[in-house]
Design a protein around this motif. Structure first.
Motif, PDB file in Angstrom:
ATOM      1  N   ALA A   1       6.660 -28.011  -6.512  1.00  0.00           N
ATOM      2  CA  ALA A   1       7.209 -26.702  -5.842  1.00  0.00           C
ATOM      3  C   ALA A   1       6.693 -26.450  -4.628  1.00  0.00           C
ATOM      4  O   ALA A   1       7.525 -26.269  -3.698  1.00  0.00           O
ATOM      5  CB  ALA A   1       7.080 -25.789  -6.822  1.00  0.00           C
ATOM      6  N   GLU A   2       5.145 -26.497  -4.578  1.00  0.00           N
ATOM      7  CA  GLU A   2       4.462 -26.295  -3.313  1.00  0.00           C
ATOM      8  C   GLU A   2       4.818 -27.220  -2.307  1.00  0.00           C
ATOM      9  O   GLU A   2       4.936 -26.930  -1.129  1.00  0.00           O
ATOM     10  CB  GLU A   2       3.070 -26.288  -3.544  1.00  0.00           C
ATOM     11  CG  GLU A   2       2.567 -24.975  -4.487  1.00  0.00           C
ATOM     12  CD  GLU A   2       2.803 -25.067  -5.904  1.00  0.00           C
ATOM     13  OE1 GLU A   2       2.139 -24.279  -6.409  1.00  0.00           O
ATOM     14  OE2 GLU A   2       3.208 -26.047  -6.291  1.00  0.00           O
ATOM     15  N   LYS A   3       4.930 -28.570  -2.677  1.00  0.00           N
ATOM     16  CA  LYS A   3       5.251 -29.565  -1.625  1.00  0.00           C
ATOM     17  C   LYS A   3       6.790 -29.382  -1.050  1.00  0.00           C
ATOM     18  O   LYS A   3       6.807 -29.564   0.138  1.00  0.00           O
ATOM     19  CB  LYS A   3       5.096 -30.878  -2.300  1.00  0.00           C
ATOM     20  CG  LYS A   3       3.710 -31.359  -2.465  1.00  0.00           C
ATOM     21  CD  LYS A   3       3.444 -32.604  -3.237  1.00  0.00           C
ATOM     22  CE  LYS A   3       2.153 -32.893  -3.756  1.00  0.00           C
ATOM     23  NZ  LYS A   3       1.912 -33.868  -4.702  1.00  0.00           N
ATOM     24  N   GLN A   4       7.741 -28.888  -2.017  1.00  0.00           N
ATOM     25  CA  GLN A   4       8.911 -28.855  -1.573  1.00  0.00           C
ATOM     26  C   GLN A   4       9.211 -27.803  -0.707  1.00  0.00           C
ATOM     27  O   GLN A   4       9.582 -27.808   0.449  1.00  0.00           O
ATOM     28  CB  GLN A   4       9.876 -28.780  -2.643  1.00  0.00           C
ATOM     29  CG  GLN A   4      10.166 -29.934  -3.499  1.00  0.00           C
ATOM     30  CD  GLN A   4      11.119 -29.739  -4.515  1.00  0.00           C
ATOM     31  OE1 GLN A   4      10.956 -28.736  -5.259  1.00  0.00           O
ATOM     32  NE2 GLN A   4      11.783 -30.889  -5.002  1.00  0.00           N
TER      33      GLN A   4
ATOM     34  N   ASP B   1      -5.750 -22.433  -0.176  1.00  0.00           N
ATOM     35  CA  ASP B   1      -6.904 -22.454  -1.186  1.00  0.00           C
ATOM     36  C   ASP B   1      -7.435 -23.776  -1.636  1.00  0.00           C
ATOM     37  O   ASP B   1      -6.727 -24.421  -2.218  1.00  0.00           O
ATOM     38  CB  ASP B   1      -6.502 -21.535  -2.490  1.00  0.00           C
ATOM     39  CG  ASP B   1      -7.696 -21.112  -3.385  1.00  0.00           C
ATOM     40  OD1 ASP B   1      -8.671 -21.739  -3.162  1.00  0.00           O
ATOM     41  OD2 ASP B   1      -7.567 -20.217  -4.144  1.00  0.00           O
ATOM     42  N   ALA B   2      -8.815 -24.116  -1.364  1.00  0.00           N
ATOM     43  CA  ALA B   2      -9.318 -25.390  -1.651  1.00  0.00           C
ATOM     44  C   ALA B   2      -9.387 -25.549  -3.288  1.00  0.00           C
ATOM     45  O   ALA B   2      -9.471 -26.777  -3.593  1.00  0.00           O
ATOM     46  CB  ALA B   2     -10.722 -25.490  -1.020  1.00  0.00           C
ATOM     47  N   GLN B   3      -9.180 -24.534  -4.062  1.00  0.00           N
ATOM     48  CA  GLN B   3      -9.515 -24.406  -5.570  1.00  0.00           C
ATOM     49  C   GLN B   3      -8.099 -24.409  -6.251  1.00  0.00           C
ATOM     50  O   GLN B   3      -8.172 -24.296  -7.458  1.00  0.00           O
ATOM     51  CB  GLN B   3     -10.345 -23.322  -5.898  1.00  0.00           C
ATOM     52  CG  GLN B   3     -11.632 -23.501  -5.040  1.00  0.00           C
ATOM     53  CD  GLN B   3     -12.617 -22.458  -5.636  1.00  0.00           C
ATOM     54  OE1 GLN B   3     -12.209 -21.435  -6.235  1.00  0.00           O
ATOM     55  NE2 GLN B   3     -13.843 -22.397  -5.188  1.00  0.00           N
ATOM     56  N   SER B   4      -7.135 -24.625  -5.462  1.00  0.00           N
ATOM     57  CA  SER B   4      -5.874 -24.615  -6.205  1.00  0.00           C
ATOM     58  C   SER B   4      -5.177 -25.932  -5.890  1.00  0.00           C
ATOM     59  O   SER B   4      -5.253 -26.620  -4.972  1.00  0.00           O
ATOM     60  CB  SER B   4      -4.820 -23.631  -5.826  1.00  0.00           C
ATOM     61  OG  SER B   4      -4.374 -23.944  -4.328  1.00  0.00           O
ATOM     62  N   ALA B   5      -4.338 -26.380  -6.973  1.00  0.00           N
ATOM     63  CA  ALA B   5      -3.758 -27.611  -7.142  1.00  0.00           C
ATOM     64  C   ALA B   5      -2.103 -27.393  -6.482  1.00  0.00           C
ATOM     65  O   ALA B   5      -1.491 -26.442  -6.851  1.00  0.00           O
ATOM     66  CB  ALA B   5      -3.494 -28.117  -8.536  1.00  0.00           C
TER      67      ALA B   5
END
Length: 150
Positions: free
Chosen positions: A91-94, A83-87
């Protein structure tokens, strides 16, 4: 083609459409260790993998569900829809790092919910601004944009 997706309400049923059959599945407690789709999909839905030339498996959100390790290792391609609108935080990177370690195949990334003013379609000027070619492919003409590849 078969499209397998996680149930949302529990009332979803198999749907046959021209060219694609939709199969809902229930996320089981041992999702991480599932070795085949036939275990995930209800027996009464009539799923037979040999009847399909392509099978797409939609995974539930990985932030709140297990990664199905064996299914990923058996797949040919992963498509990550972002989603382009979420940062993205730590946690997401891991989680992405873990996912990439588990898979054996290429990862195709799709960015959705991009606003029109951020979509850049290459034009003729973009092709003429490329650096000059060298070597054996220097004699080949530069590809020209057409309606089909814009």
């Amino acid at each position: 083609m078969a499209y397998c997706y996680p149930r949302q309400t529990g009332r979803e049923r198999r749907q046959d459409r021209p060219g694609v059959t939709y199969f809902p599945y229930t996320i089981r407690p041992d999702f991480m260790n599932v070795t085949g789709l036939d275990y995930l999909i209800d027996a009464d839905s009539g799923f037979d993998a040999s009847q399909f030339d392509r099978i797409v498996l939609e995974l539930p959100p990985l932030m709140s569900n297990q990664i199905p390790v064996y299914l990923l290792k058996a797949s040919v391609l992963s498509m990550l829809v972002v989603d382009a609108q979420s940062a993205w935080g730590r946690a997401e990177k891991q989680l992405l790092s873990l996912y990439l370690r588990v898979t054996n195949q290429p990862l195709l990334t799709v960015l959705n919910r991009v606003e029109d003013n951020y979509v850049d379609v290459p034009g003729q000027a973009d092709f003429s601004e490329r650096p000059p070619r060298t070597g054996s492919n220097a004699e080949q003409p530069m590809p020209q944009p057409t309606r089909s590849n814009r």
